[in-house]
Design a protein around this motif. Structure first.
Motif, PDB file in Angstrom:
ATOM      1  N   ILE A  23      54.552  19.013   8.455  1.00  0.00           N
ATOM      2  CA  ILE A  23      53.600  19.818   7.692  1.00  0.00           C
ATOM      3  C   ILE A  23      52.236  19.146   7.652  1.00  0.00           C
ATOM      4  O   ILE A  23      51.194  19.795   7.812  1.00  0.00           O
ATOM      5  N   SER A  24      52.221  17.823   7.450  1.00  0.00           N
ATOM      6  CA  SER A  24      50.933  17.123   7.373  1.00  0.00           C
ATOM      7  C   SER A  24      50.172  17.247   8.690  1.00  0.00           C
ATOM      8  O   SER A  24      48.952  17.449   8.696  1.00  0.00           O
ATOM      9  N   GLY A  25      50.894  17.135   9.806  1.00  0.00           N
ATOM     10  CA  GLY A  25      50.235  17.294  11.096  1.00  0.00           C
ATOM     11  C   GLY A  25      49.734  18.703  11.320  1.00  0.00           C
ATOM     12  O   GLY A  25      48.611  18.917  11.796  1.00  0.00           O
ATOM     13  N   ILE A  26      50.548  19.683  10.944  1.00  0.00           N
ATOM     14  CA  ILE A  26      50.169  21.088  11.113  1.00  0.00           C
ATOM     15  C   ILE A  26      48.982  21.434  10.230  1.00  0.00           C
ATOM     16  O   ILE A  26      48.065  22.144  10.659  1.00  0.00           O
ATOM     17  N   ARG A  27      48.974  20.939   9.017  1.00  0.00           N
ATOM     18  CA  ARG A  27      47.853  21.231   8.107  1.00  0.00           C
ATOM     19  C   ARG A  27      46.551  20.642   8.633  1.00  0.00           C
ATOM     20  O   ARG A  27      45.500  21.281   8.556  1.00  0.00           O
ATOM     21  N   LEU A  28      46.612  19.424   9.161  1.00  0.00           N
ATOM     22  CA  LEU A  28      45.399  18.828   9.716  1.00  0.00           C
ATOM     23  C   LEU A  28      44.953  19.567  10.972  1.00  0.00           C
ATOM     24  O   LEU A  28      43.758  19.745  11.200  1.00  0.00           O
ATOM     25  N   ALA A  29      45.903  20.026  11.764  1.00  0.00           N
ATOM     26  CA  ALA A  29      45.566  20.765  12.977  1.00  0.00           C
ATOM     27  C   ALA A  29      44.913  22.101  12.663  1.00  0.00           C
ATOM     28  O   ALA A  29      44.110  22.618  13.449  1.00  0.00           O
ATOM     29  N   SER A  30      45.242  22.672  11.491  1.00  0.00           N
ATOM     30  CA  SER A  30      44.741  23.999  11.150  1.00  0.00           C
ATOM     31  C   SER A  30      43.228  24.041  11.007  1.00  0.00           C
ATOM     32  O   SER A  30      42.619  25.094  11.125  1.00  0.00           O
ATOM     33  N   GLY A  31      42.608  22.907  10.752  1.00  0.00           N
ATOM     34  CA  GLY A  31      41.162  22.876  10.620  1.00  0.00           C
ATOM     35  C   GLY A  31      40.435  22.506  11.896  1.00  0.00           C
ATOM     36  O   GLY A  31      39.230  22.255  11.888  1.00  0.00           O
ATOM     37  N   LYS A  32      41.161  22.459  13.022  1.00  0.00           N
ATOM     38  CA  LYS A  32      40.590  22.006  14.288  1.00  0.00           C
ATOM     39  C   LYS A  32      40.561  23.098  15.356  1.00  0.00           C
ATOM     40  O   LYS A  32      40.446  22.794  16.536  1.00  0.00           O
ATOM     41  N   ASN A  33      40.665  24.342  14.954  1.00  0.00           N
ATOM     42  CA  ASN A  33      40.624  25.470  15.897  1.00  0.00           C
ATOM     43  C   ASN A  33      41.707  25.342  16.963  1.00  0.00           C
ATOM     44  O   ASN A  33      41.466  25.559  18.164  1.00  0.00           O
ATOM     45  N   ILE A  34      42.923  24.981  16.534  1.00  0.00           N
ATOM     46  CA  ILE A  34      44.058  24.801  17.423  1.00  0.00           C
ATOM     47  C   ILE A  34      45.010  25.979  17.258  1.00  0.00           C
ATOM     48  O   ILE A  34      45.242  26.448  16.140  1.00  0.00           O
ATOM     49  N   ASP A  35      45.593  26.457  18.371  1.00  0.00           N
ATOM     50  CA  ASP A  35      46.507  27.598  18.283  1.00  0.00           C
ATOM     51  C   ASP A  35      47.873  27.166  17.742  1.00  0.00           C
ATOM     52  O   ASP A  35      48.115  25.989  17.477  1.00  0.00           O
ATOM     53  N   TRP A  36      48.779  28.144  17.603  1.00  0.00           N
ATOM     54  CA  TRP A  36      50.071  27.882  16.982  1.00  0.00           C
ATOM     55  C   TRP A  36      50.881  26.844  17.770  1.00  0.00           C
ATOM     56  O   TRP A  36      51.512  25.966  17.174  1.00  0.00           O
ATOM     57  N   PHE A  37      50.887  26.981  19.095  1.00  0.00           N
ATOM     58  CA  PHE A  37      51.649  26.030  19.895  1.00  0.00           C
ATOM     59  C   PHE A  37      51.069  24.627  19.762  1.00  0.00           C
ATOM     60  O   PHE A  37      51.801  23.638  19.641  1.00  0.00           O
ATOM     61  N   GLY A  38      49.737  24.543  19.778  1.00  0.00           N
ATOM     62  CA  GLY A  38      49.098  23.240  19.603  1.00  0.00           C
ATOM     63  C   GLY A  38      49.432  22.632  18.253  1.00  0.00           C
ATOM     64  O   GLY A  38      49.663  21.424  18.134  1.00  0.00           O
ATOM     65  N   ALA A  39      49.458  23.470  17.212  1.00  0.00           N
ATOM     66  CA  ALA A  39      49.810  22.994  15.882  1.00  0.00           C
ATOM     67  C   ALA A  39      51.245  22.483  15.845  1.00  0.00           C
ATOM     68  O   ALA A  39      51.548  21.475  15.194  1.00  0.00           O
ATOM     69  N   TYR A  40      52.142  23.193  16.565  1.00  0.00           N
ATOM     70  CA  TYR A  40      53.534  22.741  16.639  1.00  0.00           C
ATOM     71  C   TYR A  40      53.620  21.364  17.294  1.00  0.00           C
ATOM     72  O   TYR A  40      54.338  20.480  16.808  1.00  0.00           O
ATOM     73  N   VAL A  41      52.881  21.171  18.365  1.00  0.00           N
ATOM     74  CA  VAL A  41      52.895  19.888  19.066  1.00  0.00           C
ATOM     75  C   VAL A  41      52.372  18.780  18.161  1.00  0.00           C
ATOM     76  O   VAL A  41      52.952  17.681  18.097  1.00  0.00           O
ATOM     77  N   ILE A  42      51.284  19.059  17.445  1.00  0.00           N
ATOM     78  CA  ILE A  42      50.734  18.060  16.528  1.00  0.00           C
ATOM     79  C   ILE A  42      51.748  17.714  15.445  1.00  0.00           C
ATOM     80  O   ILE A  42      51.957  16.539  15.114  1.00  0.00           O
ATOM     81  N   GLY A  43      52.389  18.737  14.880  1.00  0.00           N
ATOM     82  CA  GLY A  43      53.404  18.485  13.864  1.00  0.00           C
ATOM     83  C   GLY A  43      54.577  17.693  14.411  1.00  0.00           C
ATOM     84  O   GLY A  43      55.116  16.794  13.739  1.00  0.00           O
ATOM     85  N   LEU A  44      54.974  18.004  15.642  1.00  0.00           N
ATOM     86  CA  LEU A  44      56.116  17.327  16.244  1.00  0.00           C
ATOM     87  C   LEU A  44      55.834  15.852  16.499  1.00  0.00           C
ATOM     88  O   LEU A  44      56.660  14.988  16.174  1.00  0.00           O
ATOM     89  N   VAL A  45      54.672  15.547  17.073  1.00  0.00           N
ATOM     90  CA  VAL A  45      54.377  14.142  17.366  1.00  0.00           C
ATOM     91  C   VAL A  45      54.206  13.346  16.074  1.00  0.00           C
ATOM     92  O   VAL A  45      54.503  12.144  16.033  1.00  0.00           O
ATOM     93  N   THR A  46      53.741  14.014  15.015  1.00  0.00           N
ATOM     94  CA  THR A  46      53.640  13.332  13.728  1.00  0.00           C
ATOM     95  C   THR A  46      55.021  12.947  13.221  1.00  0.00           C
ATOM     96  O   THR A  46      55.222  11.854  12.686  1.00  0.00           O
ATOM     97  N   ALA A  47      55.989  13.853  13.400  1.00  0.00           N
ATOM     98  CA  ALA A  47      57.327  13.642  12.870  1.00  0.00           C
ATOM     99  C   ALA A  47      58.164  12.678  13.714  1.00  0.00           C
ATOM    100  O   ALA A  47      58.971  11.923  13.171  1.00  0.00           O
ATOM    101  N   ILE A  48      57.984  12.691  15.031  1.00  0.00           N
ATOM    102  CA  ILE A  48      58.883  11.912  15.892  1.00  0.00           C
ATOM    103  C   ILE A  48      58.180  10.794  16.654  1.00  0.00           C
ATOM    104  O   ILE A  48      58.850   9.992  17.316  1.00  0.00           O
ATOM    105  N   GLY A  49      56.868  10.720  16.548  1.00  0.00           N
ATOM    106  CA  GLY A  49      56.127   9.751  17.358  1.00  0.00           C
ATOM    107  C   GLY A  49      56.532   8.315  17.121  1.00  0.00           C
ATOM    108  O   GLY A  49      56.759   7.550  18.070  1.00  0.00           O
ATOM    109  N   GLY A  50      56.614   7.916  15.854  1.00  0.00           N
ATOM    110  CA  GLY A  50      56.958   6.533  15.543  1.00  0.00           C
ATOM    111  C   GLY A  50      58.349   6.160  16.007  1.00  0.00           C
ATOM    112  O   GLY A  50      58.564   5.095  16.605  1.00  0.00           O
ATOM    113  N   GLY A  51      59.315   7.036  15.751  1.00  0.00           N
ATOM    114  CA  GLY A  51      60.681   6.765  16.178  1.00  0.00           C
ATOM    115  C   GLY A  51      60.825   6.733  17.685  1.00  0.00           C
ATOM    116  O   GLY A  51      61.641   5.970  18.226  1.00  0.00           O
ATOM    117  N   THR A  52      60.047   7.558  18.380  1.00  0.00           N
ATOM    118  CA  THR A  52      60.093   7.564  19.843  1.00  0.00           C
ATOM    119  C   THR A  52      59.607   6.231  20.415  1.00  0.00           C
ATOM    120  O   THR A  52      60.245   5.654  21.303  1.00  0.00           O
TER     121      THR A  52
END
Length: 215
Positions: A23-52
């Motif tokens: 959610i934090s990644g998606i919310r930040l992406a929402s102010g950057k003129n990013i589409d839905w898929f881009g927002a999903y990617v931002i949210g995903l890397v926020t959630a799994i990036g560190g563990g990866t």
């Protein structure tokens, strides 16, 4: 591959933290003129990036490749952000709490997995900090923000403190669940106290003053 299998209470909290990070990644992406898929990617890397990054450094297959739950939760987070955006904006403190809990849990998971892999304690502490914070760094870089890790906030230091508590408790032969709980609680408490009382690190400023430049 099972998307949702039987999980423990700790894993439930881990998934809630995953949702909050997404959610934090998606919310930040929402102010950057990013589409839905881009927002999903931002949210995903926020959630799994560190563990990866942690799993790659441990030379094991990244956890999300073995369990699609994290991908599904990110999709749910995106859907929730779209459908309930007005309510989510009013839940800032609640989402911050989930994010903080997730930070503590992910840090502890990173330390525990690294310890089980036989790494020295100092490497385990760093791996815990990477697990907790690297996703946010990737998120901020992708949306062209200065990463929170490099600002004044007490963030990575809370993870390091949690890692130290992990090993101190382990040396005193605490039960492993207690060790993990105390380590996670340390991260959470330090983060909450730092934000509550505006405790921040001093800014590094080595630039010359105008008078120095003129001379």
């Amino acid at each position: 591959m099972e998307v949702f299998s039987e999980i423990s209470f700790i894993e439930v909290l881990d998934l809630l933290g995953t949702f909050a990070f997404a959610i934090s990644g998606i919310r930040l992406a929402s102010g950057k003129n990013i589409d839905w898929f881009g927002a999903y990617v931002i949210g995903l890397v926020t959630a799994i990036g560190g563990g990866t990054i942690r799993d790659l450094l441990l030379d094991v297959r990244p956890f999300w490749m073995l369990d699609a739950t994290y991908l599904v939760i990110t999709g749910v987070a995106l859907l929730a952000a779209i459908l309930f955006k007005e309510k989510l904006l009013r839940l800032g403190n609640t989402l911050f709490m989930f994010d903080t809990v997730g930070l503590g849990l992910f840090t502890t998971v990173g330390v525990a997995k690294s310890f089980a892999a036989g790494l020295p304690f100092w490497a385990c502490i760093l791996m815990g900090a990477i697990t907790g914070t690297a996703g946010g760094v990737i998120r901020d870089v992708l949306i062209n923000e200065v990463p929170l890790l490099f600002r004044k906030d007490i963030y990575a230091l809370a993870c390091i403190a949690g890692g130290l508590v992990f090993f101190i408790c382990y040396q005193f032969d605490f039960l492993i669940p207690v060790v993990e709980l105390l380590a996670a609680a340390t991260v959470i408490i330090i983060r909450l106290v730092a934000v509550k009382f505006h405790i921040q690190l001093p800014i590094l400023n080595l630039s010359h003053t105008r008078q120095d430049r003129e001379e």
